[in-house]
Design an enzyme around this catalytic site. Structure first.
Site, short mmCIF file in Angstrom:
data_model
loop_
_atom_site.label_atom_id
_atom_site.label_comp_id
_atom_site.label_asym_id
_atom_site.label_seq_id
_atom_site.Cartn_x
_atom_site.Cartn_y
_atom_site.Cartn_z
N SER A 25 0.86 -1.17 0.00
CA SER A 25 0.00 0.00 0.00
C SER A 25 0.90 1.22 0.00
O SER A 25 1.71 1.41 0.90
CB SER A 25 -0.88 -0.03 1.26
OG SER A 25 -1.65 1.14 1.33
N LYS B 118 -0.94 -0.92 -4.57
CA LYS B 118 -2.14 -0.15 -4.19
C LYS B 118 -1.73 1.29 -3.95
O LYS B 118 -0.81 1.55 -3.17
CB LYS B 118 -2.75 -0.77 -2.94
CG LYS B 118 -3.71 0.11 -2.16
CD LYS B 118 -4.47 -0.72 -1.14
CE LYS B 118 -4.61 0.02 0.18
NZ LYS B 118 -5.35 -0.77 1.18
N LYS C 235 -2.89 5.09 -2.74
CA LYS C 235 -3.91 5.87 -2.06
C LYS C 235 -4.29 7.04 -2.96
O LYS C 235 -3.40 7.70 -3.53
CB LYS C 235 -3.35 6.40 -0.74
CG LYS C 235 -3.07 5.31 0.28
CD LYS C 235 -4.36 4.75 0.86
CE LYS C 235 -4.07 3.79 1.99
NZ LYS C 235 -5.31 3.24 2.57
N ASP D 296 -7.01 3.00 -3.50
CA ASP D 296 -7.79 3.03 -2.25
C ASP D 296 -8.11 4.48 -1.91
O ASP D 296 -7.20 5.28 -1.67
CB ASP D 296 -6.98 2.37 -1.12
CG ASP D 296 -7.76 2.28 0.19
OD1 ASP D 296 -8.95 2.68 0.23
OD2 ASP D 296 -7.19 1.80 1.19
N GLU E 141 -10.90 0.61 -3.98
CA GLU E 141 -11.25 0.28 -2.60
C GLU E 141 -11.95 1.45 -1.93
O GLU E 141 -11.46 2.58 -1.97
CB GLU E 141 -9.96 -0.09 -1.85
CG GLU E 141 -10.14 -0.54 -0.41
CD GLU E 141 -8.80 -0.88 0.26
OE1 GLU E 141 -7.77 -1.01 -0.44
OE2 GLU E 141 -8.79 -1.01 1.49
N ASP F 154 -13.83 -1.87 2.35
CA ASP F 154 -12.95 -1.97 3.53
C ASP F 154 -13.75 -1.42 4.72
O ASP F 154 -14.42 -2.18 5.43
CB ASP F 154 -11.66 -1.18 3.24
CG ASP F 154 -10.73 -1.00 4.44
OD1 ASP F 154 -11.10 -1.39 5.56
OD2 ASP F 154 -9.60 -0.46 4.29
N LYS G 162 -10.07 -7.00 7.54
CA LYS G 162 -9.11 -6.63 8.59
C LYS G 162 -9.65 -7.27 9.85
O LYS G 162 -10.83 -7.02 10.22
CB LYS G 162 -9.04 -5.11 8.74
CG LYS G 162 -8.33 -4.44 7.57
CD LYS G 162 -8.27 -2.94 7.72
CE LYS G 162 -7.61 -2.33 6.47
NZ LYS G 162 -7.73 -0.86 6.47
N GLY H 296 -4.36 -4.09 5.87
CA GLY H 296 -3.34 -3.81 6.89
C GLY H 296 -3.68 -2.55 7.66
O GLY H 296 -4.43 -1.70 7.17
#
Ligand SMILES: O=C(O)CCC(=O)c1ccccc1C(=O)O
Ligand SMILES: [Mg+2]
Length: 369
Positions: A137, A163, A165, A190, A215, A240, A264, A292
């Site tokens: 990430s 991934k 952000k 994400d 995400e 998520d 998670k 995570g």
């Protein structure tokens, strides 16, 4: 199984690099470490993944400490259990919410139970994989060029999924340039709930880059809006923040809010609930991966164990310890080879907590009997 005492420690680890998301910038990781000790003197370990600020979800280090100290630990110390499943199903079922606090104590009992059975946590949960695929990430950076440099380094490390952000303004140009530089890498984004349906044009623009998934684009607490969005996109939506329980997963699947779920353990209240969501998603053909929360090695070890279940078919966010910390608090540290982590087969979480390193990073300790 009788629990004789529980030790709560509050630790602080400095992150090697600040981690930036649509909800903020983080320089270090404060968290609660739980050690549950049985009457025979065996210790089970887990960490609470709540953050200092209530920005990812509503729980914080302080609210978790309060729940653990005033409700969860006393309940556990007063009751004998045969199996860790009883914790979420019976002992804590009258306490609403506070999933990260509950998951932390349940996780320590799962590790303790596995050590008593001399079995790995992964095997007791029904894990079948010997190795798990992992991705990274990558937080929001100062420039697209520095993002490209990080991707290049992680590609060389062997990571299997990238991934990024995103947030409005740090999205279309970023994904466009990354895709042009790397036309074939498994890439996803994400948003941590940074968009609304008003920004449909931006979300539609992201739909043209062959992303594995996007995400949590929309509100953290709204699976209806995600059900409106999913049919308008080719890209699968992964939820998520919105999934806290088996019931949430069932509702999201029924409504068509997502095609993929990120589990998670803390967000869904523990390993028992994670396994139930796993089984439901497997029945419905919904692939999973493990998210995570910038965990220390102890939380990372729990993530590795759950990821060994068969329906975790997509690479997760559980990267190597060395991407986060100058030193981790377990031995050995979590290492990644060719984009995979070997699931340990030693009893319990399969990594040894280092009491010496734990002491070095502990700010505060309290024991409950
Ligand atoms: O590397 C990790 O541990 C995952 C990093 C990450 O994406 C994340 C970190 C903190 C809070 C939320 C998230 C997330 O997955 O949304
Ligand atoms: Mg996320």
């Amino acid at each position: 199984m009788k629990i004789k005492q529980v030790v709560m420690r509050q630790l602080k680890l400095d992150l090697l690099y600040p981690f930036v998301t649509s909800f903020g910038k983080q320089y270090d990781r404060e968290f609660i470490l739980i050690e549950a000790i049985s009457d025979e003197g065996i210790s089970g370990w887990a960490e609470c993944v709540a953050m200092v600020d209530p920005f990812y979800n509503e729980e914080t280090v302080k609210t978790s400490w309060h729940l653990l100290e005033d409700f969860l630990i006393p309940t556990l110390l007063q009751n004998e259990i045969e199996h860790p499943d009883e914790i979420s199903e019976k002992l804590f079922s009258h306490i609403r919410g506070n999933y990260m606090a509950k998951a932390a104590l349940e996780g320590a009992i799962w590790d303790l139970y596995a050590k008593k059975q001399k079995a790995s946590l992964a095997s007791l949960l029904g894990g079948t994989k010997k190795k798990i695929d992992v991705g990274v990430s990558i937080g929001i950076k100062d420039s697209i060029d520095s993002t490209l440099e990080v991707i290049q380094a992680r590609l060389q490390d062997g990571y299997k999924r990238f991934k990024l952000k995103i947030k409005p303004g740090w999205d279309i140009e970023l994904i466009d340039k990354v895709r042009k530089a790397y036309p074939d890498i498994p890439l996803m984004a994400d948003a941590n709930s940074a968009y609304t349906l008003e920004e449909m044009d931006r979300l539609k623009a992201l739909d043209d880059y062959n992303l594995m998934m996007i995400e949590q684009p929309l509100a953290y607490n709204d699976i209806i809006v995600h059900a409106e969005l999913q049919p308008k996109l080719k890209t699968p939506i992964c939820l998520d923040e919105s999934i806290h329980s088996l019931a949430d997963a069932r509702n999201a699947i029924k409504l068509g809010s997502c095609k993929i779920i990120n589990i998670k353990i803390g967000r869904v209240g523990g390993l028992t609930e994670s396994r139930k969501i796993h089984d439901l998603c497997q029945e419905h053909g919904i692939p999973l991966w493990c998210g995570g929360m910038l965990e220390s090695g102890i939380g990372r070890a729990h993530n590795i164990a759950i990821t060994s279940l068969p329906n975790f078919t997509l690479p997760g966010d559980t990267a190597a310890s060395s991407l986060y910390w100058t030193e981790d608090i377990i031995e050995p540290e979590v290492t990644v080879e060719n984009g995979t982590i070997t699931v340990p087969d030693a009893p319990g979480i399969g990594y040894e907590p280092s009491l010496e390193k734990i002491a070095k990073y502990t700010m505060y300790t309290k024991t409950y009997k």
